[in-house]
Scaffold this motif. Structure first.
Motif, PDB file in Angstrom:
ATOM      1  N   ALA A  30     -20.594  14.299 -64.277  1.00 60.85           N
ATOM      2  CA  ALA A  30     -19.190  14.579 -64.608  1.00 60.85           C
ATOM      3  C   ALA A  30     -18.830  14.040 -65.987  1.00 60.85           C
ATOM      4  O   ALA A  30     -18.133  14.710 -66.760  1.00 60.85           O
ATOM      5  CB  ALA A  30     -18.280  13.969 -63.540  1.00 60.85           C
ATOM      6  N   VAL A  31     -19.310  12.851 -66.334  1.00 61.97           N
ATOM      7  CA  VAL A  31     -18.996  12.264 -67.642  1.00 61.97           C
ATOM      8  C   VAL A  31     -19.643  13.072 -68.760  1.00 61.97           C
ATOM      9  O   VAL A  31     -19.013  13.347 -69.792  1.00 61.97           O
ATOM     10  CB  VAL A  31     -19.432  10.776 -67.687  1.00 61.97           C
ATOM     11  CG1 VAL A  31     -19.387  10.229 -69.096  1.00 61.97           C
ATOM     12  CG2 VAL A  31     -18.547   9.949 -66.777  1.00 61.97           C
ATOM     13  N   VAL A  32     -20.888  13.468 -68.574  1.00 63.41           N
ATOM     14  CA  VAL A  32     -21.560  14.294 -69.584  1.00 63.41           C
ATOM     15  C   VAL A  32     -20.842  15.638 -69.725  1.00 63.41           C
ATOM     16  O   VAL A  32     -20.638  16.136 -70.839  1.00 63.41           O
ATOM     17  CB  VAL A  32     -23.056  14.476 -69.238  1.00 63.41           C
ATOM     18  CG1 VAL A  32     -23.694  15.541 -70.112  1.00 63.41           C
ATOM     19  CG2 VAL A  32     -23.788  13.164 -69.388  1.00 63.41           C
ATOM     20  N   GLY A  33     -20.419  16.222 -68.607  1.00 60.80           N
ATOM     21  CA  GLY A  33     -19.660  17.475 -68.666  1.00 60.80           C
ATOM     22  C   GLY A  33     -18.335  17.300 -69.384  1.00 60.80           C
ATOM     23  O   GLY A  33     -17.912  18.174 -70.139  1.00 60.80           O
ATOM     24  N   LEU A  34     -17.669  16.158 -69.148  1.00 66.50           N
ATOM     25  CA  LEU A  34     -16.406  15.872 -69.829  1.00 66.50           C
ATOM     26  C   LEU A  34     -16.594  15.782 -71.339  1.00 66.50           C
ATOM     27  O   LEU A  34     -15.822  16.353 -72.103  1.00 66.50           O
ATOM     28  CB  LEU A  34     -15.804  14.574 -69.292  1.00 66.50           C
ATOM     29  CG  LEU A  34     -14.509  14.121 -69.950  1.00 66.50           C
ATOM     30  CD1 LEU A  34     -13.354  15.015 -69.514  1.00 66.50           C
ATOM     31  CD2 LEU A  34     -14.230  12.677 -69.599  1.00 66.50           C
ATOM     32  N   PHE A  35     -17.640  15.075 -71.765  1.00 67.07           N
ATOM     33  CA  PHE A  35     -17.902  14.968 -73.202  1.00 67.07           C
ATOM     34  C   PHE A  35     -18.297  16.314 -73.802  1.00 67.07           C
ATOM     35  O   PHE A  35     -17.935  16.621 -74.942  1.00 67.07           O
ATOM     36  CB  PHE A  35     -18.974  13.916 -73.487  1.00 67.07           C
ATOM     37  CG  PHE A  35     -18.447  12.522 -73.471  1.00 67.07           C
ATOM     38  CD1 PHE A  35     -17.493  12.106 -74.386  1.00 67.07           C
ATOM     39  CD2 PHE A  35     -18.883  11.618 -72.527  1.00 67.07           C
ATOM     40  CE1 PHE A  35     -16.991  10.821 -74.372  1.00 67.07           C
ATOM     41  CE2 PHE A  35     -18.394  10.329 -72.495  1.00 67.07           C
ATOM     42  CZ  PHE A  35     -17.443   9.927 -73.423  1.00 67.07           C
ATOM     43  N   ALA A  36     -19.007  17.133 -73.048  1.00 66.02           N
ATOM     44  CA  ALA A  36     -19.355  18.470 -73.545  1.00 66.02           C
ATOM     45  C   ALA A  36     -18.095  19.315 -73.714  1.00 66.02           C
ATOM     46  O   ALA A  36     -17.943  20.019 -74.721  1.00 66.02           O
ATOM     47  CB  ALA A  36     -20.337  19.146 -72.590  1.00 66.02           C
ATOM     48  N   CYS A  37     -17.173  19.231 -72.746  1.00 73.82           N
ATOM     49  CA  CYS A  37     -15.914  19.976 -72.855  1.00 73.82           C
ATOM     50  C   CYS A  37     -15.070  19.472 -74.027  1.00 73.82           C
ATOM     51  O   CYS A  37     -14.456  20.262 -74.749  1.00 73.82           O
ATOM     52  CB  CYS A  37     -15.119  19.877 -71.561  1.00 73.82           C
ATOM     53  SG  CYS A  37     -15.853  20.785 -70.203  1.00 73.82           S
ATOM     54  N   LEU A  38     -15.052  18.165 -74.235  1.00 74.83           N
ATOM     55  CA  LEU A  38     -14.320  17.582 -75.357  1.00 74.83           C
ATOM     56  C   LEU A  38     -14.891  18.069 -76.692  1.00 74.83           C
ATOM     57  O   LEU A  38     -14.147  18.414 -77.615  1.00 74.83           O
ATOM     58  CB  LEU A  38     -14.371  16.057 -75.284  1.00 74.83           C
ATOM     59  CG  LEU A  38     -13.631  15.286 -76.367  1.00 74.83           C
ATOM     60  CD1 LEU A  38     -12.124  15.504 -76.234  1.00 74.83           C
ATOM     61  CD2 LEU A  38     -13.957  13.818 -76.288  1.00 74.83           C
ATOM     62  N   PHE A  39     -16.212  18.130 -76.784  1.00 74.66           N
ATOM     63  CA  PHE A  39     -16.856  18.617 -77.999  1.00 74.66           C
ATOM     64  C   PHE A  39     -16.512  20.083 -78.255  1.00 74.66           C
ATOM     65  O   PHE A  39     -16.179  20.462 -79.382  1.00 74.66           O
ATOM     66  CB  PHE A  39     -18.373  18.432 -77.888  1.00 74.66           C
ATOM     67  CG  PHE A  39     -19.123  18.955 -79.067  1.00 74.66           C
ATOM     68  CD1 PHE A  39     -19.126  18.267 -80.255  1.00 74.66           C
ATOM     69  CD2 PHE A  39     -19.830  20.141 -78.982  1.00 74.66           C
ATOM     70  CE1 PHE A  39     -19.821  18.753 -81.349  1.00 74.66           C
ATOM     71  CE2 PHE A  39     -20.522  20.636 -80.060  1.00 74.66           C
ATOM     72  CZ  PHE A  39     -20.511  19.938 -81.256  1.00 74.66           C
ATOM     73  N   VAL A  40     -16.569  20.906 -77.223  1.00 77.65           N
ATOM     74  CA  VAL A  40     -16.234  22.331 -77.369  1.00 77.65           C
ATOM     75  C   VAL A  40     -14.773  22.477 -77.762  1.00 77.65           C
ATOM     76  O   VAL A  40     -14.427  23.316 -78.614  1.00 77.65           O
ATOM     77  CB  VAL A  40     -16.559  23.101 -76.067  1.00 77.65           C
ATOM     78  CG1 VAL A  40     -15.966  24.497 -76.078  1.00 77.65           C
ATOM     79  CG2 VAL A  40     -18.058  23.146 -75.856  1.00 77.65           C
ATOM     80  N   TRP A  41     -13.895  21.672 -77.182  1.00 75.38           N
ATOM     81  CA  TRP A  41     -12.464  21.712 -77.520  1.00 75.38           C
ATOM     82  C   TRP A  41     -12.248  21.368 -78.996  1.00 75.38           C
ATOM     83  O   TRP A  41     -11.512  22.053 -79.698  1.00 75.38           O
ATOM     84  CB  TRP A  41     -11.723  20.738 -76.611  1.00 75.38           C
ATOM     85  CG  TRP A  41     -10.249  20.671 -76.817  1.00 75.38           C
ATOM     86  CD1 TRP A  41      -9.332  21.647 -76.559  1.00 75.38           C
ATOM     87  CD2 TRP A  41      -9.509  19.563 -77.321  1.00 75.38           C
ATOM     88  NE1 TRP A  41      -8.073  21.205 -76.868  1.00 75.38           N
ATOM     89  CE2 TRP A  41      -8.152  19.923 -77.335  1.00 75.38           C
ATOM     90  CE3 TRP A  41      -9.876  18.294 -77.750  1.00 75.38           C
ATOM     91  CZ2 TRP A  41      -7.172  19.062 -77.777  1.00 75.38           C
ATOM     92  CZ3 TRP A  41      -8.888  17.438 -78.182  1.00 75.38           C
ATOM     93  CH2 TRP A  41      -7.545  17.834 -78.195  1.00 75.38           C
TER      94      TRP A  41
END
Length: 78
Positions: A30-41
């Motif tokens: 979940a944390v890695v997914g959150l950081f990936a979403c933040l990067f895409v944003w």
């Protein structure tokens, strides 16, 4: 192969498997997914700034400003 080598290989095999079924493993995913979403944003805003609609800002008007900070009047029509 001796018994200790077989046991060592089994331990290495267990240690190489990611713990995806535990609470810690799920939290890591979940944390890695959150950081990936933040990067895409963040990248979406960068791409919007590069390829988005052009807006006139104060920096674009710098060469046309007068002493009091207002835009120079348009020239009179002939």
């Amino acid at each position: 192969m001796s018994t200790s080598e077989i046991a060592d290989n089994k331990w290495e095999l267990e240690a190489s498997r990611p713990p995806i079924a535990t609470a810690g493993g799920i939290l890591q995913i979940a944390v890695v997914g959150l950081f990936a979403c933040l990067f895409v944003w963040m990248m979406s805003f960068s791409l919007e700034g590069i390829f988005g609609a052009r807006r006139e800002t104060l920096a674009d008007q710098y060469g046309r400003l007068t002493v009091d900070g207002k835009p120079a009047p348009a020239p009179a029509p002939r």
